[in-house]
Design a protein around this motif. Sequence first.
Motif, PDB file in Angstrom:
ATOM      1  N   GLU A  90       0.834  -1.203   0.000  1.00 51.51           N
ATOM      2  CA  GLU A  90       0.000   0.000   0.000  1.00 51.51           C
ATOM      3  C   GLU A  90       0.869   1.253   0.000  1.00 51.51           C
ATOM      4  OE1 GLU A  90      -3.201   0.766  -0.251  1.00 51.51           O
ATOM      5  OE2 GLU A  90      -4.016  -1.262  -0.240  1.00 51.51           O
ATOM      6  N   GLN A  91       1.970   1.219   0.761  1.00 50.26           N
ATOM      7  CA  GLN A  91       2.884   2.352   0.780  1.00 50.26           C
ATOM      8  C   GLN A  91       3.451   2.596  -0.616  1.00 50.26           C
ATOM      9  OE1 GLN A  91       5.771   2.380   4.108  1.00 50.26           O
ATOM     10  NE2 GLN A  91       4.530   0.764   5.034  1.00 50.26           N
ATOM     11  N   ILE A  92       3.832   1.513  -1.298  1.00 48.66           N
ATOM     12  CA  ILE A  92       4.367   1.624  -2.654  1.00 48.66           C
ATOM     13  C   ILE A  92       3.303   2.207  -3.583  1.00 48.66           C
ATOM     14  CG2 ILE A  92       5.202   0.314  -4.652  1.00 48.66           C
ATOM     15  CD1 ILE A  92       6.449  -1.669  -2.587  1.00 48.66           C
ATOM     16  N   LYS A  93       2.093   1.652  -3.533  1.00 45.06           N
ATOM     17  CA  LYS A  93       0.996   2.136  -4.373  1.00 45.06           C
ATOM     18  C   LYS A  93       0.734   3.621  -4.149  1.00 45.06           C
ATOM     19  CE  LYS A  93      -2.921   0.141  -4.178  1.00 45.06           C
ATOM     20  NZ  LYS A  93      -4.102  -0.620  -3.753  1.00 45.06           N
ATOM     21  N   ASN A  94       0.627   4.016  -2.893  1.00 45.72           N
ATOM     22  CA  ASN A  94       0.305   5.407  -2.578  1.00 45.72           C
ATOM     23  C   ASN A  94       1.383   6.372  -3.060  1.00 45.72           C
ATOM     24  OD1 ASN A  94      -2.111   4.636  -1.401  1.00 45.72           O
ATOM     25  ND2 ASN A  94      -1.263   4.554   0.663  1.00 45.72           N
ATOM     26  N   GLN A  95       2.641   5.971  -2.913  1.00 50.47           N
ATOM     27  CA  GLN A  95       3.729   6.854  -3.334  1.00 50.47           C
ATOM     28  C   GLN A  95       3.819   6.941  -4.854  1.00 50.47           C
ATOM     29  OE1 GLN A  95       7.470   6.535  -1.032  1.00 50.47           O
ATOM     30  NE2 GLN A  95       6.285   5.347   0.442  1.00 50.47           N
ATOM     31  N   ILE A  96       3.593   5.842  -5.551  1.00 50.23           N
ATOM     32  CA  ILE A  96       3.601   5.879  -7.019  1.00 50.23           C
ATOM     33  C   ILE A  96       2.418   6.709  -7.508  1.00 50.23           C
ATOM     34  CG2 ILE A  96       3.288   4.503  -9.112  1.00 50.23           C
ATOM     35  CD1 ILE A  96       4.976   2.297  -7.727  1.00 50.23           C
ATOM     36  N   ARG A  97       1.238   6.490  -6.920  1.00 49.91           N
ATOM     37  CA  ARG A  97       0.048   7.258  -7.297  1.00 49.91           C
ATOM     38  C   ARG A  97       0.305   8.755  -7.093  1.00 49.91           C
ATOM     39  NH1 ARG A  97      -3.347   5.129  -3.883  1.00 49.91           N
ATOM     40  NH2 ARG A  97      -3.968   3.373  -5.175  1.00 49.91           N
ATOM     41  N   ALA A  98       0.902   9.122  -5.962  1.00 54.21           N
ATOM     42  CA  ALA A  98       1.198  10.529  -5.685  1.00 54.21           C
ATOM     43  C   ALA A  98       2.203  11.089  -6.693  1.00 54.21           C
ATOM     44  CB  ALA A  98       1.738  10.679  -4.258  1.00 54.21           C
ATOM     45  N   SER A  99       3.191  10.275  -7.076  1.00 49.80           N
ATOM     46  CA  SER A  99       4.184  10.725  -8.058  1.00 49.80           C
ATOM     47  C   SER A  99       3.556  10.987  -9.422  1.00 49.80           C
ATOM     48  CB  SER A  99       5.309   9.694  -8.196  1.00 49.80           C
ATOM     49  OG  SER A  99       6.067   9.619  -7.012  1.00 49.80           O
ATOM     50  N   VAL A 100       2.559  10.193  -9.779  1.00 49.58           N
ATOM     51  CA  VAL A 100       1.858  10.422 -11.048  1.00 49.58           C
ATOM     52  C   VAL A 100       1.007  11.685 -10.943  1.00 49.58           C
ATOM     53  CG1 VAL A 100       0.139   9.507 -12.656  1.00 49.58           C
ATOM     54  CG2 VAL A 100       1.886   7.994 -11.721  1.00 49.58           C
ATOM     55  N   LEU A 101       0.301  11.845  -9.825  1.00 45.95           N
ATOM     56  CA  LEU A 101      -0.557  13.013  -9.648  1.00 45.95           C
ATOM     57  C   LEU A 101       0.222  14.318  -9.635  1.00 45.95           C
ATOM     58  CD1 LEU A 101      -3.250  11.957  -7.035  1.00 45.95           C
ATOM     59  CD2 LEU A 101      -3.636  12.721  -9.368  1.00 45.95           C
ATOM     60  N   ASN A 102       1.387  14.328  -9.000  1.00 47.55           N
ATOM     61  CA  ASN A 102       2.141  15.583  -8.928  1.00 47.55           C
ATOM     62  C   ASN A 102       3.044  15.807 -10.138  1.00 47.55           C
ATOM     63  OD1 ASN A 102       4.637  14.270  -8.541  1.00 47.55           O
ATOM     64  ND2 ASN A 102       4.539  14.433  -6.318  1.00 47.55           N
ATOM     65  N   GLY A 103       2.993  14.875 -11.099  1.00 51.92           N
ATOM     66  CA  GLY A 103       3.742  15.068 -12.340  1.00 51.92           C
ATOM     67  C   GLY A 103       5.167  14.559 -12.323  1.00 51.92           C
ATOM     68  N   GLU A 104       5.604  14.011 -11.196  1.00 55.20           N
ATOM     69  CA  GLU A 104       6.967  13.468 -11.130  1.00 55.20           C
ATOM     70  C   GLU A 104       7.118  12.298 -12.102  1.00 55.20           C
ATOM     71  OE1 GLU A 104       9.996  11.370  -7.894  1.00 55.20           O
ATOM     72  OE2 GLU A 104       8.173  12.325  -7.174  1.00 55.20           O
ATOM     73  N   LEU A 105       6.071  11.475 -12.213  1.00 54.44           N
ATOM     74  CA  LEU A 105       6.047  10.391 -13.193  1.00 54.44           C
ATOM     75  C   LEU A 105       5.090  10.794 -14.311  1.00 54.44           C
ATOM     76  CD1 LEU A 105       5.831   7.193 -10.942  1.00 54.44           C
ATOM     77  CD2 LEU A 105       7.759   7.917 -12.336  1.00 54.44           C
ATOM     78  N   LYS A 106       5.578  10.768 -15.535  1.00 50.16           N
ATOM     79  CA  LYS A 106       4.799  11.173 -16.707  1.00 50.16           C
ATOM     80  C   LYS A 106       4.192   9.959 -17.410  1.00 50.16           C
ATOM     81  CE  LYS A 106       6.502  15.462 -16.536  1.00 50.16           C
ATOM     82  NZ  LYS A 106       6.000  16.161 -15.408  1.00 50.16           N
ATOM     83  N   ALA A 107       3.147  10.208 -18.187  1.00 52.25           N
ATOM     84  CA  ALA A 107       2.511   9.155 -18.984  1.00 52.25           C
ATOM     85  C   ALA A 107       3.554   8.518 -19.899  1.00 52.25           C
ATOM     86  CB  ALA A 107       1.370   9.738 -19.804  1.00 52.25           C
ATOM     87  N   GLY A 108       3.553   7.178 -19.920  1.00 51.47           N
ATOM     88  CA  GLY A 108       4.489   6.443 -20.757  1.00 51.47           C
ATOM     89  C   GLY A 108       5.818   6.139 -20.095  1.00 51.47           C
TER      90      GLY A 108
END
Length: 127
Positions: free
Chosen positions: A15-33
């Motif tokens: 869950e910690q991993i999921k939440n941090q990855i989800r947050a990284s996508v939401l804040n733009g740190e991780l981009k589509a693709g």
Amino acid sequence: MKLIISSVSGEPIYEQIKNQIRASVLNGELKAGEALPSLRKLAKELRISVLTVTRAYNELADEGVVQNIQGKGTFVMDKGNELMRNQLEAQARTSLAEAVCAAKAADIPLADLETMLAKEYQKDVAS
């Protein structure tokens, strides 16, 4: 992307991993693709089981945040950001509905409830 795992938080590691990855996508740190670290690489970095990382990645894929491509890896979905925002909005609405029920039960006026919400919102933004 740097993930930080706490063994004392009480929250499951996946869950910690999921939440941090989800947050990284939401804040733009991780981009589509963009590719996520491989299962084995992330498990080794975090010193956890590959199965734990697999569960986190699979659940994120089920939510539409990422896509698992066999033999290539796990990638951030194009629409992941929109899907997550919709899910988070639904979660916020549910929590607000519960807060409204509790406020009504305690005879808290709407103006006071709005003030409480504003204070909580500002606390969250500040942290």
